[in-house]
Design a protein around this motif. Structure first.
Motif, PDB file in Angstrom:
ATOM      1  N   LEU A 222     -31.873  50.885 -53.269  1.00  0.00           N
ATOM      2  CA  LEU A 222     -32.041  52.264 -53.727  1.00  0.00           C
ATOM      3  C   LEU A 222     -30.686  52.945 -53.772  1.00  0.00           C
ATOM      4  CD1 LEU A 222     -35.168  53.321 -51.615  1.00  0.00           C
ATOM      5  CD2 LEU A 222     -35.105  52.299 -53.896  1.00  0.00           C
ATOM      6  N   LEU A 223     -30.452  53.698 -54.832  1.00  0.00           N
ATOM      7  CA  LEU A 223     -29.220  54.475 -54.973  1.00  0.00           C
ATOM      8  C   LEU A 223     -29.460  55.872 -54.431  1.00  0.00           C
ATOM      9  CD1 LEU A 223     -26.330  54.884 -56.067  1.00  0.00           C
ATOM     10  CD2 LEU A 223     -27.369  55.524 -58.262  1.00  0.00           C
ATOM     11  N   ASP A 224     -28.563  56.310 -53.569  1.00  0.00           N
ATOM     12  CA  ASP A 224     -28.682  57.609 -52.903  1.00  0.00           C
ATOM     13  C   ASP A 224     -27.428  58.427 -53.197  1.00  0.00           C
ATOM     14  OD1 ASP A 224     -29.410  59.642 -51.025  1.00  0.00           O
ATOM     15  OD2 ASP A 224     -28.149  58.664 -49.521  1.00  0.00           O
ATOM     16  N   ILE A 225     -27.572  59.474 -54.025  1.00  0.00           N
ATOM     17  CA  ILE A 225     -26.461  60.358 -54.351  1.00  0.00           C
ATOM     18  C   ILE A 225     -26.788  61.753 -53.830  1.00  0.00           C
ATOM     19  CG2 ILE A 225     -25.067  61.384 -56.187  1.00  0.00           C
ATOM     20  CD1 ILE A 225     -24.619  58.418 -55.904  1.00  0.00           C
TER      21      ILE A 225
ATOM     22  N   GLN B  36     -24.638  68.876 -49.733  1.00  0.00           N
ATOM     23  CA  GLN B  36     -25.626  68.332 -48.803  1.00  0.00           C
ATOM     24  C   GLN B  36     -24.976  67.435 -47.753  1.00  0.00           C
ATOM     25  OE1 GLN B  36     -29.083  66.593 -50.649  1.00  0.00           O
ATOM     26  NE2 GLN B  36     -29.450  65.206 -48.936  1.00  0.00           N
ATOM     27  N   THR B  37     -25.470  67.507 -46.515  1.00  0.00           N
ATOM     28  CA  THR B  37     -25.014  66.619 -45.446  1.00  0.00           C
ATOM     29  C   THR B  37     -26.178  65.871 -44.796  1.00  0.00           C
ATOM     30  OG1 THR B  37     -25.145  68.415 -43.815  1.00  0.00           O
ATOM     31  CG2 THR B  37     -23.013  68.058 -44.900  1.00  0.00           C
ATOM     32  N   GLY B  38     -27.384  66.395 -44.879  1.00  0.00           N
ATOM     33  CA  GLY B  38     -28.541  65.766 -44.247  1.00  0.00           C
ATOM     34  C   GLY B  38     -28.966  64.496 -44.948  1.00  0.00           C
ATOM     35  N   LEU B  39     -29.674  63.644 -44.216  1.00  0.00           N
ATOM     36  CA  LEU B  39     -30.178  62.398 -44.787  1.00  0.00           C
ATOM     37  C   LEU B  39     -31.219  62.694 -45.859  1.00  0.00           C
ATOM     38  CD1 LEU B  39     -30.698  60.252 -41.557  1.00  0.00           C
ATOM     39  CD2 LEU B  39     -28.807  60.104 -43.189  1.00  0.00           C
TER      40      LEU B  39
ATOM     41  N   TYR C 142     -27.149  52.427 -38.879  1.00  0.00           N
ATOM     42  CA  TYR C 142     -26.167  51.950 -39.865  1.00  0.00           C
ATOM     43  C   TYR C 142     -25.832  50.480 -39.645  1.00  0.00           C
ATOM     44  CZ  TYR C 142     -21.767  51.090 -42.251  1.00  0.00           C
ATOM     45  OH  TYR C 142     -20.797  50.541 -43.034  1.00  0.00           O
ATOM     46  N   ASN C 143     -25.877  49.718 -40.728  1.00  0.00           N
ATOM     47  CA  ASN C 143     -25.519  48.299 -40.728  1.00  0.00           C
ATOM     48  C   ASN C 143     -24.865  48.000 -42.069  1.00  0.00           C
ATOM     49  OD1 ASN C 143     -25.551  45.448 -41.078  1.00  0.00           O
ATOM     50  ND2 ASN C 143     -27.215  45.244 -39.599  1.00  0.00           N
ATOM     51  N   LYS C 144     -23.619  47.573 -42.052  1.00  0.00           N
ATOM     52  CA  LYS C 144     -22.877  47.368 -43.299  1.00  0.00           C
ATOM     53  C   LYS C 144     -23.501  46.299 -44.183  1.00  0.00           C
ATOM     54  CE  LYS C 144     -19.524  44.097 -41.334  1.00  0.00           C
ATOM     55  NZ  LYS C 144     -18.078  43.843 -41.108  1.00  0.00           N
ATOM     56  N   ASN C 145     -24.348  45.461 -43.598  1.00  0.00           N
ATOM     57  CA  ASN C 145     -25.025  44.440 -44.397  1.00  0.00           C
ATOM     58  C   ASN C 145     -26.163  45.023 -45.224  1.00  0.00           C
ATOM     59  OD1 ASN C 145     -23.458  42.222 -43.378  1.00  0.00           O
ATOM     60  ND2 ASN C 145     -24.660  42.322 -41.495  1.00  0.00           N
ATOM     61  N   ASN C 146     -26.639  46.202 -44.820  1.00  0.00           N
ATOM     62  CA  ASN C 146     -27.774  46.824 -45.500  1.00  0.00           C
ATOM     63  C   ASN C 146     -27.434  48.138 -46.179  1.00  0.00           C
ATOM     64  OD1 ASN C 146     -29.539  44.780 -44.590  1.00  0.00           O
ATOM     65  ND2 ASN C 146     -29.798  45.844 -42.633  1.00  0.00           N
TER      66      ASN C 146
ATOM     67  N   ASP D  64     -21.184  60.031 -43.955  1.00  0.00           N
ATOM     68  CA  ASP D  64     -21.580  60.364 -42.586  1.00  0.00           C
ATOM     69  C   ASP D  64     -22.645  59.414 -42.046  1.00  0.00           C
ATOM     70  OD1 ASP D  64     -21.408  62.251 -40.314  1.00  0.00           O
ATOM     71  OD2 ASP D  64     -23.493  62.707 -40.833  1.00  0.00           O
ATOM     72  N   ILE D  65     -23.202  58.596 -42.914  1.00  0.00           N
ATOM     73  CA  ILE D  65     -24.275  57.691 -42.499  1.00  0.00           C
ATOM     74  C   ILE D  65     -23.783  56.674 -41.473  1.00  0.00           C
ATOM     75  CG2 ILE D  65     -24.032  55.818 -44.197  1.00  0.00           C
ATOM     76  CD1 ILE D  65     -27.106  56.180 -44.673  1.00  0.00           C
TER      77      ILE D  65
END
Length: 214
Positions: free
Chosen positions: A157-160, A165-168, A195-199, A188-189
Motif C-alpha cells: 500500500l502506498l501511503d502519502i 499531517q504527522t499522525g498515522l 517499524y521493520n525496514k523489511n516491511n 516519523d514511522i
C-alpha cells in the motif's frame, strides 16, 4: 422523518444514548444540534480523522460538542485537543487472493495528487505494476468492501501524508492488520515499535532503486 433519512436509523434510539462519537468523515451540518435537541444530556465527542484545515476548521467552534479529539499529535498540541492515536479493527481480516498489483493507493486528493502522479511515474520506470486511484469527486467513490477486495490483490500500500499531517494514516493500520507491505513518506514511522525496514519503505530515505526488491 427527514432527519431519519439523512442521518440513519440511530435517530430512533438517540434518547437512550449517553455518549456519541462523530467522525469528521461522517459529520453533517446540524447533526450535533439535532442530537442535543433530542437528548440534552448526551455527551458528544467529535473525532478529527483528518488533519485540521480550512475545509473542516469551523467544526472547532461547534458549541454543541462536548469534547474534540484528533488522531494527529501536532494538531492536538496546536489546538489544545485530546490526542487519540489512529486505530483499526480486528473485525476486518486479511483475504487471500491472487496478487495483481505491486502497489495500491486509493484516497482523496487532499493536496497529494501531484505527488502521487510523480510516484506513479517512478513506479513505471521501475517496471512496477501500480494501481493508484485519486478520488476527486463523489462519483469516484468506492465502497470500503470493494476497496478491501483490491487490497487483497495488492502486494503493498502506498501511503502519502496530506500536507501538514504527522499522525498515522488508515493505510498504515491496513498494512499492519492486512499483512501488506507499506510504502510511505512518513519518516516519523521509524519511531514506532512496529517499524521493520523489511516491511516498511520510507520514501526520501530508502533508495527507490531498491523498491522492486523490497
Amino acid at each position: 422523518k427527514m432527519n431519519y433519512l439523512l442521518f440513519g436509523n440511530w435517530t430512533k434510539r438517540i434518547k437512550n444514548i449517553d455518549c456519541v462519537i462523530i467522525f469528521d468523515t461522517l459529520y453533517r451540518t446540524n447533526i450535533s444540534k439535532y442530537i442535543k435537541k433530542k437528548n440534552p444530556n448526551c455527551k458528544i465527542i467529535f473525532y478529527y480523522w483528518n488533519v485540521i484545515g480550512e475545509y473542516n476548521h469551523w467544526i472547532l467552534n461547534d458549541s454543541y460538542i462536548s469534547e474534540i479529539w484528533t488522531f494527529d499529535k501536532k494538531d492536538s498540541e496546536k489546538y489544545h485537543l485530546q490526542w487519540n492515536p489512529q486505530f483499526y479493527t480486528y473485525q476486518v481480516q486479511p483475504i487471500k487472493k491472487n496478487l495483481k498489483y505491486d502497489i495500491l493507493f486509493l484516497g482523496r486528493d487532499k493536496g497529494r495528487a501531484n505527488c502521487i502522479d510523480e510516484m506513479d511515474n517512478s513506479f513505471r520506470r521501475l517496471h512496477l505494476h501500480s494501481k493508484l486511484i485519486v478520488i476527486k469527486k463523489e462519483s469516484d467513490f468506492i465502497s470500503y468492501k470493494d476497496y478491501l477486495e483490491i487490497v487483497s490483490e495488492s502486494k503493498s500500500l502506498l501511503d502519502i501524508l496530506a500536507p501538514g499531517q504527522t499522525g498515522l494514516t488508515l493505510r498504515t493500520m491496513e498494512a499492519l492488520f492486512l499483512e501488506k507491505k507499506l510504502i510511505t513518506n512518513n519518516a516519523d514511522i521509524k519511531n514506532y515499535s512496529f517499524y521493520n525496514k523489511n516491511n516498511i519503505f520510507i520514501i526520501g530515505e530508502d533508495s527507490l532503486d531498491k523498491l522492486p526488491t523490497f
